[in-house]
Design an enzyme around this catalytic site. Structure first.
Site, PDB file in Angstrom:
ATOM      1  N   HIS A  10       0.852  -1.189   0.000  1.00 21.69           N
ATOM      2  CA  HIS A  10       0.000   0.000   0.000  1.00 21.69           C
ATOM      3  C   HIS A  10       0.890   1.242   0.000  1.00 21.69           C
ATOM      4  CE1 HIS A  10       0.466   1.140   4.339  1.00 21.69           C
ATOM      5  NE2 HIS A  10       0.512  -0.160   4.566  1.00 21.69           N
ATOM      6  N   ASP A  29      -0.363   4.416   0.805  1.00 21.49           N
ATOM      7  CA  ASP A  29      -0.861   5.460   1.702  1.00 21.49           C
ATOM      8  C   ASP A  29      -0.186   5.380   3.065  1.00 21.49           C
ATOM      9  OD1 ASP A  29      -2.362   3.002   2.038  1.00 21.49           O
ATOM     10  OD2 ASP A  29      -3.761   4.091   3.316  1.00 21.49           O
ATOM     11  N   ASP A  42       6.312   1.407   7.267  1.00 21.68           N
ATOM     12  CA  ASP A  42       4.931   0.989   6.976  1.00 21.68           C
ATOM     13  C   ASP A  42       4.370   1.782   5.804  1.00 21.68           C
ATOM     14  OD1 ASP A  42       2.412  -0.138   7.141  1.00 21.68           O
ATOM     15  OD2 ASP A  42       1.794   1.047   8.871  1.00 21.68           O
ATOM     16  N   GLU A  79      -4.999   1.194   2.412  1.00 26.05           N
ATOM     17  CA  GLU A  79      -4.894   0.093   3.369  1.00 26.05           C
ATOM     18  C   GLU A  79      -5.088   0.589   4.793  1.00 26.05           C
ATOM     19  OE1 GLU A  79      -3.162  -2.611   6.293  1.00 26.05           O
ATOM     20  OE2 GLU A  79      -2.476  -0.587   5.824  1.00 26.05           O
ATOM     21  N   GLU A  80      -4.597   1.803   5.065  1.00 17.87           N
ATOM     22  CA  GLU A  80      -4.693   2.340   6.420  1.00 17.87           C
ATOM     23  C   GLU A  80      -6.138   2.607   6.836  1.00 17.87           C
ATOM     24  OE1 GLU A  80      -2.397   2.164   8.366  1.00 17.87           O
ATOM     25  OE2 GLU A  80      -0.448   2.489   7.415  1.00 17.87           O
ATOM     26  N   GLU A 136       4.699  -5.991   4.300  1.00 18.52           N
ATOM     27  CA  GLU A 136       4.454  -5.257   5.539  1.00 18.52           C
ATOM     28  C   GLU A 136       5.636  -5.444   6.490  1.00 18.52           C
ATOM     29  OE1 GLU A 136       2.135  -3.213   6.480  1.00 18.52           O
ATOM     30  OE2 GLU A 136       0.261  -3.637   5.424  1.00 18.52           O
TER      31      GLU A 136
END
Length: 429
Positions: free
Chosen positions: A94, A96, A125, A159-160, A188
């Protein structure tokens, strides 16, 4: 797994490249919410991968939650075909990041390199993992141009905030169909020697208590919803939290505290609406007629989701039995089932063998305390052969002065590259 010295040397020689790419990614502030600069980061990655022979798609998640003309939800999917038929290995990251928050000693979007660490929001992250997967794929293609099958790299939105404008949207459109993609690694930050097999379940809900508005000088003429919610919170402390602490899972969830069921009270709102920061007056004297909390319940693979919800309903009924005039409403927000990939799945055994080759130790198997986009690949895509594996320390995620180690990225990229060699039939040199 055999040593592929040429491939390992090719990854190691790209240290400057992984640093530069990670810094470039961090310097694009893809803040979510609201969803800034998504197209910019997708175009940057797309241009880089297109130059390496990838076919690149930029996909906007039209109609997904939070998608708007001001903040469109953009995703990038790049695919590189090999010289022979074979499986497809997909790296999904991801793009974001959450807000920086307070307490930083460096520029959260500066990408500063200091003592072998790159600092910035999203460094671990998971822009460091995204960079490592790109470097791994580029090194593999350069050393084994006639590989079998295909390599995909995606950079996805939101994703967040649940992944509905990213992986969920793509999965609904067949991008993770097992006929199209056979192996998925989500980089991740779980530490470079860990394979994350899955995650706990989650149930989010709003609980609202009702009251009756009245003048604050005569509260006996009203019914205070905040006091009702106070009774709910007291009952949670007395009965629900001890109940959850006593539940334990056989899943290898990390950290240790997350091997029990947990409940977080995410927010509480009651009474008068908060005014703008520049408002200088006093609040109106009213008895609050509504109070609302948001709960974040994480549950175990051994738990029945219906029982998870019934525990909360039973708690509310106990409070109602004791309090005259008490009424409430529970509104479900979303639910995700726990998932765990089998240890003998092809992606698991291949990554485990690569970890042993690169790090000279056996892989550790873990389960994440919180969900990530594996939930959509599993539930919507029906693809079970999926893990999370990437550089970075999970505890640093969402923290001030977040960082990722350069050597950790190189080591993880080596593991990813060897995994490509194992799964895509590359000959060893």
């Amino acid at each position: 797994m055999e040593h592929d010295d040429r491939l390992l040397e090719a990854v190691g020689a790209r240290q400057d490249a992984v640093i530069a790419l990670t810094q470039a990614l961090i310097r694009i502030p893809t803040l979510n919410p609201p969803g800034r600069n998504y197209l910019e980061i997708c175009e940057m990655l797309g241009a880089r991968l297109s130059a390496k022979g990838f076919a690149v798609e930029l996909i906007r998640a039209h109609g997904a939650p939070a998608d708007s003309e001001t903040y469109p939800r953009w995703n990038m999917v790049a695919r590189r075909e090999g010289g022979r038929p074979g499986d497809c290995v997909h790296f999904n990251s991801h793009h974001d990041v959450v807000e920086p928050g307070h307490g930083w000693t460096v520029d959260p979007f500066g990408g500063e390199l200091r003592a072998g660490r790159i600092y910035g929001r999203g460094a671990c992250d998971m822009k460091g993992g995204l960079a490592a997967s790109v470097i791994a794929a580029e090194a593999f293609i350069d050393t084994h141009p006639e590989f079998a099958g295909a390599i995909e790299i995606s950079a996805t939105a939101d994703e967040e905030s649940g992944g509905y404008g990213g992986v969920a949207y793509l999965a609904e459109r067949g991008y993770f169909d097992p006929a199209r993609v056979q192996h998925v690694i989500i980089p991740e930050p779980l530490n470079k020697d860990r394979i994350c097999l899955g995650h706990r379940g989650v149930w989010w809900a709003e609980i609202e208590t009702h009251g009756r508005i009245a003048h604050g000088s005569m509260p006996f003429l009203g019914d205070c919803a905040v006091r009702h919610m106070g009774a709910v919170l007291a009952e949670m402390e007395a009965t629900l939290f001890p109940l959850l602490a006593g539940k334990r899972t056989d899943m290898p969830v990390v950290p240790e505290g997350a091997r029990s069921s947990t409940l977080n009270i995410n927010a509480i709102h009651g009474g008068a609406v908060e005014q703008d920061a520049d408002y200088t007056g006093l609040p109106a004297p009213c008895v609050p007629d509504r109070c609302r909390i948001t709960i974040d319940r994480r549950f175990l693979i051994e738990e029945d989701p219906a029982e998870v919800k019934a525990e909360v309903t039973a708690l509310m009924e106990r409070v109602r039995a004791r309090r005259p005039g008490f009424s409430y409403e529970i509104r479900e927000l979303f639910e995700v089932q726990p998932t765990m990939t089998a240890r003998d799945a092809p992606i698991v055994t291949s990554v485990a063998a690569a970890i042993e080759t690169v790090l000279a130790r056996q892989a550790d198997y873990v389960v994440s305390p919180g969900t990530y986009d594996q939930k959509h690949i599993d539930r919507i895509g029906r693809l079970k052969n999926c893990i999370a594996y990437g550089p970075g320390i999970l505890d640093l995620a969402h923290q001030p002065d977040e960082w990722v180690g350069v050597q950790d990225m190189i080591d993880s990229a080596k593991v990813m590259a060897l995994t490509l060699g194992e799964l895509l039939g590359a000959s060893k040199t």
